[in-house]
Every structure is written in structure tokens, then in C-alpha cells.
Enzyme design. Structure first.
Site, PDB file in Angstrom:
ATOM      1  N   CYS A  35      -8.319 -74.599  17.873  1.00  0.00           N
ATOM      2  CA  CYS A  35      -7.141 -74.107  18.587  1.00  0.00           C
ATOM      3  C   CYS A  35      -6.316 -75.325  18.993  1.00  0.00           C
ATOM      4  CB  CYS A  35      -7.626 -73.317  19.809  1.00  0.00           C
ATOM      5  SG  CYS A  35      -6.307 -72.708  20.857  1.00  0.00           S
ATOM      6  N   CYS A  50       5.249 -68.074  31.146  1.00  0.00           N
ATOM      7  CA  CYS A  50       4.540 -66.790  31.268  1.00  0.00           C
ATOM      8  C   CYS A  50       3.739 -66.830  32.572  1.00  0.00           C
ATOM      9  CB  CYS A  50       3.637 -66.549  30.067  1.00  0.00           C
ATOM     10  SG  CYS A  50       4.568 -66.419  28.518  1.00  0.00           S
ATOM     11  N   CYS A  82      -8.562 -68.966  26.693  1.00  0.00           N
ATOM     12  CA  CYS A  82      -7.131 -68.671  26.528  1.00  0.00           C
ATOM     13  C   CYS A  82      -6.412 -68.806  27.861  1.00  0.00           C
ATOM     14  CB  CYS A  82      -6.920 -67.227  26.075  1.00  0.00           C
ATOM     15  SG  CYS A  82      -7.607 -66.845  24.491  1.00  0.00           S
TER      16      CYS A  82
END
Ligand code: SAH
Length: 362
Positions: free
Chosen positions: A114, A125, A342
Site C-alpha cells: 500500500c 476527509c 486504513c
């Protein structure tokens, strides 16, 4: 000492930032055949050889000139952590004092890396640690590619089977550097990953989706997170520029190869976007799109204001989507004990900007 030999390291072009076309152009300027570009790519990338003198099919004169006038420079590893579940995270120090994070996620039969595309992120966000920092700057192609090199050096040259642009930053706001990196990842003479092994994830930058589709249609993931504009405007503020209808239209026209699906990521936030009515709305929105859904239990980070949806509700939400015929998986949090899951990537970001310059670079 000739002028060329006196070039400081910083003034020399970093060869790691050049894809085959750019490297060919560079060598042609030196009067070399662009055929050499392929040979050089193989040494630099497939084998990760950095000593020009060891490149046996490259003539001594060219070796010497490359050594004098170019560089092969990578960020330093500042930290290297391994989580209980085998997830591994590197903190990489850049020349300007910033640092970025890269995460390796081992799974049965595959190893996913990743990678980050920006230092910080401009999209703000509300549930994301990187978004809370603002944007410091874009990564250049060499800094993007360096992430796979560090991982391969630590894990073995065959360890990475998949690459996802799901680390720090919005890849579609840095296409100028991300596209050549994708070319290198896909080039048989560099890293040789097929297009189905590369995924670009976006918060919904519509012109970037179109551009990616027209140049390098790799797998696409959309950080979707809400079935209504009024919720998505808050969670993913770029939605105010490209609301749901426009985003879904871009997904429909994305030139997806046959038998592939767009991944819709949906972070499960307790009491915010996780009602069963939202699942039914999502189902309707994704009708007519080859879609699969990844439900991501929210991963907390210092200062975050949200809570994770209880597992039973995540299961019920998933059940509605599955009943409606959409393949849905709940993503297991990986590496959360080392803040590698994440939305937990923070690196070390200097002077982040939160305003969004939305121009898509080509
Ligand atoms: N900017 C791109 C690339 C980042 S991908 C994008 O938004 O897609 C990172 C993924 O993790 C995105 O799907 C993001 O929405 C999700 N994410 C961010 N913060 C999270 C958190 N705290 N918990 C779970 N997932 C999160």
C-alpha cells in the site's frame, strides 16, 4: 575535474523517476540508442542494482557517464515496524524533512504493498488521519517507486504481487507523477506487474478518473462511504465538487476490462452512514455498475471523532448488499497495533494545506 563531475547529487537527474519512454529520451540526448533504456531499466528496477559498474551489458564509457551525471537516490528508512498479524510499515524520510508511510500486507498467496502518492492530503476527509494533516506536497515518481524498492529489498524481490495506491494522499491529484510510476510498475523490464495487480483508489476526483481510464486503466477503487450527498459532503468534502451522480457517471464510463469490478470502499461509522436504509440506497446507486463493496470498520486515530459500527450491524449491512447481488467483503483491520490500518497513516508532514487545489495534473 570536469563540469559534469562537479554536479552535486541533488542536481543530477534521479533515474528512478524515469519510465521507459522518459529514460529512452534521456539516453537519446546523449546519442545513445533507446534500446539501452530497456537494459538499464532491468538493472535498476527488476534487479535493483544501483552500481553502474556491475551492469555488464552496458559499455564502460556509458557506465562512467551515468555514474558522474545521474543519481539513483532513495529515501532513508526512518522506522520499520512489524505488527502482530505480519503487516509491516516503513516510515521513509524524504530529502526535505517530510516523511511518508508505506505498508506491506501479507496474505495467503499474495503480498500487497500500500503506497503513498502525496505527503499528507488536501481532501480533508473527516474520518481520515492523513486528511487531518493537510497537504504538504506531491511525491515525485522516484519517491513513489522507491516505496516498492524498499519493500522488495526488505522482503525479497518476489514478495510484492499487488500494489494499491491507498496510502497517504490522493493519487488522482498527482497523476503527473503517478502515471509514470504505474508505467514502471507495469513494465516487463521494470517491475512487471499486470494491470489487474495495480489498484488506484480515489476519494472521487472525477476528471482524474477519466484521465486514468484514458491512459492506464488499472483497477479502480472509489472511497464512497455514503449513499446521500448530504452525508458524503461532510465525510468526503470533495463530494461538493463532484457529487454522487457525477461520480457514478464517471464509474460507468471507466473503461474497465471485461470481468473486472470497481471496488467501492465504505467505512462503517457508528450512527453516521451505517443504517440499513443506507445499504438499500447503496444497492440502488450501484445498479448497472460492475461493482464490489469493501466495508471497512472505522479505524480510530488520535483525535478522531467517530466510532466503529458494531460488528453485528456491519454484518446486517453486508447481508443487504449480498442479497441484492453485490459481492461484499468486510475488510479485516490489518496492522492496527502499529497504526498501519486504513486511514491511520500519518507520516511526518510539514506545513499541510487544507484548501484543495483541484486541478488534475496530466
Ligand atoms: N485518497 C485516496 C487514497 C487513500 S485510500 C482515497 O481516498 O481513496 C485510504 C482508504 O482508507 C480510503 O478508502 C479511505 O476512505 C479509508 N480510510 C480513511 N480513514 C479511515 C479510517 N479512519 N478508518 C477506516 N478507513 C479509513
Amino acid at each position: 575535474m570536469s563540469a559534469a563531475e562537479s554536479l552535486s547529487e541533488a542536481q543530477r537527474p534521479n533515474l528512478l523517476g524515469l519510465d521507459r519512454q522518459a529514460l529512452g529520451g534521456f539516453l537519446r540526448q546523449w546519442g545513445e540508442s533507446s534500446f539501452r533504456a530497456g537494459q538499464l531499466l532491468q538493472w535498476l528496477h527488476t534487479r535493483q542494482e544501483t552500481d553502474f559498474a556491475a551492469m555488464s551489458n552496458i559499455g564502460k564509457k556509458l557506465q562512467a557517464r551515468l555514474a558522474a551525471e545521474t543519481s539513483v537516490a532513495e529515501p532513508a528508512i526512518i522506522a520499520d515496524q512489524i505488527a502482530a498479524d505480519g503487516t509491516r510499515k516503513w516510515l521513509l524520510g524524504l530529502d526535505d524533512g517530510n516523511a511518508i508511510e508505506t505498508v506491506f500486507i501479507p496474505e495467503e498467496g499474495r503480498g500487497t504493498l500500500c503506497i503513498s502518492s502525496q505527503v499528507g492530503c488536501s481532501l480533508a476527509c473527516s474520518f481520515c488521519a492523513t486528511g487531518a494533516q493537510g497537504l504538504s506536497r506531491n511525491l515525485d515518481t522516484a519517491e513513489i517507486i522507491a516505496q516498492i524498492r524498499v519493500a522488495r529489498r526488505c522482503l525479497g524481490l518476489d514478495a510484492i504481487t499487488n500494489v494499491v495506491f491507498m496510502g497517504m494522499g490522493e493519487p488522482l491529484l498527482n497523476l503527473r507523477h503517478v502515471l509514470p510510476a504505474i508505467h514502471l510498475l507495469m513494465d516487463d523490464l521494470a517491475y512487471g506487474l499486470g494491470s489487474r495487480r495495480i489498484t488506484v483508489s480515489t476519494a472521487g476526483v472525477v476528471p482524474g478518473i477519466d484521465k486514468l481510464g484514458s491512459v492506464s486503466p488499472v483497477n479502480l477503487a472509489i472511497s464512497f462511504h455514503a449513499s446521500r450527498n448530504e452525508i458524503r459532503d461532510v465525510l468526503v468534502p470533495v463530494n461538493r465538487h463532484y457529487p454522487l451522480a457525477e461520480l457514478l457517471a464517471a464509474c460507468r464510463r471507466y473503461p474497465l476490462p471485461p470481468r473486472r469490478r470497481i471496488t467501492f470502499e465504505y467505512v462503517m461509522l457508528d450512527g453516521v452512514n451505517d443504517e440499513l436504509a443506507h445499504a438499500r440506497e447503496l444497492l440502488r446507486l450501484l445498479r448497472n455498475i460492475p461493482a464490489m463493496v469493501n466495508l471497512i470498520p472505522f479505524n480510530p486515530f488520535p483525535g478522531s471523532a467517530y466510532r466503529r459500527t458494531p460488528l453485528a450491524r456491519i454484518d446486517a449491512f453486508r447481508e443487504i448488499l449480498m442479497q441484492g447481488g453485490i459481492m461484499t467483503v468486510t475488510r479485516r483491520p490489518r496492522g492496527d497495533d502499529i497504526a498501519a490500518a486504513c486511514g491511520q497513516l500519518a507520516g511526518q508532514v510539514q506545513s499541510g494545506r487544507r484548501s484543495f487545489p483541484l486541478a488534475v495534473q496530466s
